[in-house]
Design an enzyme around this catalytic site. Structure first.
Site, mmCIF file in Angstrom:
data_model
loop_
_atom_site.group_PDB
_atom_site.id
_atom_site.type_symbol
_atom_site.label_atom_id
_atom_site.label_comp_id
_atom_site.label_asym_id
_atom_site.label_seq_id
_atom_site.Cartn_x
_atom_site.Cartn_y
_atom_site.Cartn_z
ATOM 1 N N SER A 1 32.558 162.101 13.605
ATOM 2 C CA SER A 1 33.481 161.991 14.736
ATOM 3 C C SER A 1 33.304 160.644 15.424
ATOM 4 O O SER A 1 32.237 160.351 15.959
ATOM 5 C CB SER A 1 33.209 163.113 15.746
ATOM 6 O OG SER A 1 33.861 162.795 16.958
ATOM 7 N N HIS B 1 36.745 161.997 11.523
ATOM 8 C CA HIS B 1 37.229 162.956 12.523
ATOM 9 C C HIS B 1 37.627 162.210 13.802
ATOM 10 O O HIS B 1 36.838 161.454 14.361
ATOM 11 C CB HIS B 1 36.106 163.957 12.811
ATOM 12 C CG HIS B 1 36.509 165.114 13.657
ATOM 13 N ND1 HIS B 1 37.182 166.215 13.163
ATOM 14 C CD2 HIS B 1 36.330 165.355 14.974
ATOM 15 C CE1 HIS B 1 37.390 167.087 14.143
ATOM 16 N NE2 HIS B 1 36.883 166.586 15.260
ATOM 17 N N ASP C 1 39.004 162.630 17.580
ATOM 18 C CA ASP C 1 39.115 163.607 18.669
ATOM 19 C C ASP C 1 40.077 163.128 19.743
ATOM 20 O O ASP C 1 39.788 162.166 20.458
ATOM 21 C CB ASP C 1 37.733 163.829 19.306
ATOM 22 C CG ASP C 1 36.843 164.721 18.460
ATOM 23 O OD1 ASP C 1 37.304 165.810 18.060
ATOM 24 O OD2 ASP C 1 35.691 164.328 18.208
ATOM 25 N N MET D 1 41.834 163.907 23.234
ATOM 26 C CA MET D 1 41.682 164.745 24.434
ATOM 27 C C MET D 1 42.618 164.248 25.520
ATOM 28 O O MET D 1 42.705 163.036 25.751
ATOM 29 C CB MET D 1 40.247 164.659 24.952
ATOM 30 C CG MET D 1 39.213 165.024 23.916
ATOM 31 S SD MET D 1 37.578 164.919 24.632
ATOM 32 C CE MET D 1 36.571 165.311 23.191
ATOM 33 N N HIS E 1 41.966 165.902 15.440
ATOM 34 C CA HIS E 1 41.699 167.124 16.212
ATOM 35 C C HIS E 1 42.370 166.991 17.580
ATOM 36 O O HIS E 1 41.871 166.286 18.454
ATOM 37 C CB HIS E 1 40.160 167.278 16.335
ATOM 38 C CG HIS E 1 39.718 168.466 17.102
ATOM 39 N ND1 HIS E 1 38.401 168.655 17.484
ATOM 40 C CD2 HIS E 1 40.390 169.555 17.562
ATOM 41 C CE1 HIS E 1 38.283 169.785 18.136
ATOM 42 N NE2 HIS E 1 39.477 170.352 18.211
ATOM 43 N N MET F 1 43.026 168.087 20.978
ATOM 44 C CA MET F 1 42.611 168.941 22.105
ATOM 45 C C MET F 1 43.550 168.636 23.260
ATOM 46 O O MET F 1 43.175 168.025 24.261
ATOM 47 C CB MET F 1 41.146 168.636 22.462
ATOM 48 C CG MET F 1 40.181 169.201 21.422
ATOM 49 S SD MET F 1 38.525 168.520 21.580
ATOM 50 C CE MET F 1 38.716 167.049 20.581
ATOM 51 N N MET G 1 35.136 175.808 16.469
ATOM 52 C CA MET G 1 34.368 175.065 17.481
ATOM 53 C C MET G 1 33.033 175.764 17.712
ATOM 54 O O MET G 1 32.994 176.944 18.064
ATOM 55 C CB MET G 1 35.139 174.999 18.809
ATOM 56 C CG MET G 1 36.382 174.143 18.801
ATOM 57 S SD MET G 1 36.180 172.465 18.158
ATOM 58 C CE MET G 1 34.915 171.793 19.254
ATOM 59 N N ASP H 1 32.667 172.202 14.087
ATOM 60 C CA ASP H 1 32.657 171.033 14.986
ATOM 61 C C ASP H 1 31.850 171.337 16.244
ATOM 62 O O ASP H 1 32.215 172.223 17.017
ATOM 63 C CB ASP H 1 34.115 170.702 15.349
ATOM 64 C CG ASP H 1 34.267 169.424 16.145
ATOM 65 O OD1 ASP H 1 33.263 168.732 16.378
ATOM 66 O OD2 ASP H 1 35.417 169.130 16.532
HETATM 67 C C1 DX5 Z 1 33.996 168.046 20.917
HETATM 68 C C2 DX5 Z 1 34.584 167.293 19.742
HETATM 69 C C3 DX5 Z 1 33.611 166.973 18.677
HETATM 70 C C4 DX5 Z 1 32.479 166.070 19.067
HETATM 71 C C5 DX5 Z 1 31.303 166.434 18.215
HETATM 72 O O1 DX5 Z 1 35.035 168.417 21.755
HETATM 73 O O2 DX5 Z 1 35.611 168.055 19.140
HETATM 74 O O3 DX5 Z 1 34.253 166.494 17.496
HETATM 75 O O4 DX5 Z 1 32.776 164.708 18.918
HETATM 76 O O5 DX5 Z 1 30.205 165.740 18.696
HETATM 77 P P1 DX5 Z 1 28.712 166.165 18.354
HETATM 78 O O6 DX5 Z 1 28.561 166.115 16.871
HETATM 79 O O7 DX5 Z 1 27.928 165.124 19.073
HETATM 80 O O8 DX5 Z 1 28.493 167.555 18.895
HETATM 81 ZN ZN ZN Z 2 36.499 167.470 17.154
#
Ligand code: DX5
Ligand code: ZN
Length: 222
Positions: free
Chosen positions: A9, A32, A34, A36, A65, A67, A139, A177
């Site tokens: 990620s 990956h 993310d 948000m 991903h 969110m 998750m 994840d």
């Molecule tokens: C959390 C994200 C993850 C995050 C994982 O909301 O979806 O992808 O980056 O990070 P680690 O591996 O540090 O838990």
């Molecule tokens: Zn993620």
């Protein structure tokens, strides 16, 4: 795609050196990404422009991903930005019918369709919908932040998915994840995961490529 797959990620990467950081994980399977929005989760990351920059800087498939609220408004934008797989949250759509409809739209636009599920959301209503999806992202932390502690109870969800996917003879991939590191990856692999997202465990390491390799080896042995 042979399991285990490792998807670092970039949320945990140093954005001032994003190109270098992507080169440093040239042995990863996927990247990956993310997204948000500060509403669906209490944090804001980046959007389609950075996704397109990542796409230009790597030849790996992008695992995007989302969110975010109202994912249906955004899937086309992220596919145009380079998403190989679009992952939306089931909590961000109205119901199962809307989720299946969105998966169909994603596939029609030429990407792989995936849903993600938060820790408190039960998986059971989704088990007979899996054939509409190329991937499920479980998750194992509350979405929103990297660096959180892995929730082992989420492995029950992984086992239910594994059993259901195998019984229906599907090739839907199970990805996990949150909190994946050298301690937890073997547990997730033994429960039936095919693909592993790792942020801190890869980018906080002095040698990200070696971290990817070590995680893959630990997952393969389980
Ligand atoms: C959390 C994200 C993850 C995050 C994982 O909301 O979806 O992808 O980056 O990070 P680690 O591996 O540090 O838990
Ligand atoms: Zn993620």
């Amino acid at each position: 795609m042979p399991a285990p797959l490792i998807s670092p990620s970039i949320l945990a990467a140093d954005f001032a050196r994003l190109g270098e950081q992507l080169e440093a994980i040239s042995n990863a399977d996927w990247i990956h990404v993310d997204i948000m929005d500060g509403h669906f989760v209490p944090n804001l990351s980046f959007g389609p422009d950075i996704t397109a920059t990542v796409k230009r800087s790597t030849d790996k498939p992008l695992d995007v991903h989302l969110m975010i609220e109202e994912p249906a408004k955004w899937v086309k934008t992220y596919i145009e930005a380079g998403a190989t797989t679009v992952i939306f949250h089931v909590e961000a759509v109205d119901d199962e019918v809307a989720a299946v409809d969105l998966a169909r739209q994603i596939r029609d636009l030429g990407a792989r369709a995936a849903f993600s599920i938060k820790p408190d959301t039960p998986i059971e209503p989704w088990l007979d919908k899996l054939h509409h999806f190329d991937e499920v992202l479980v998750m194992s932390v509350e979405p929103g932040f990297g660096g959180q502690k892995f929730m082992p109870a989420m492995l029950d969800k992984v086992r239910a998915l594994r059993e259901s996917i195998d019984r229906q003879n599907l090739d839907t991939i199970i990805e996990i994840d949150g909190g994946i590191d050298t301690e937890t990856i073997a547990l997730a692999a033994a429960a039936g995961c095919d693909c592993f997202v790792a942020g801190s465990a890869v980018f906080n390491s002095d040698d990200p490529a070696q971290a990817v390799e070590q995680l893959r080896a630990l997952a393969a042995r389980s």
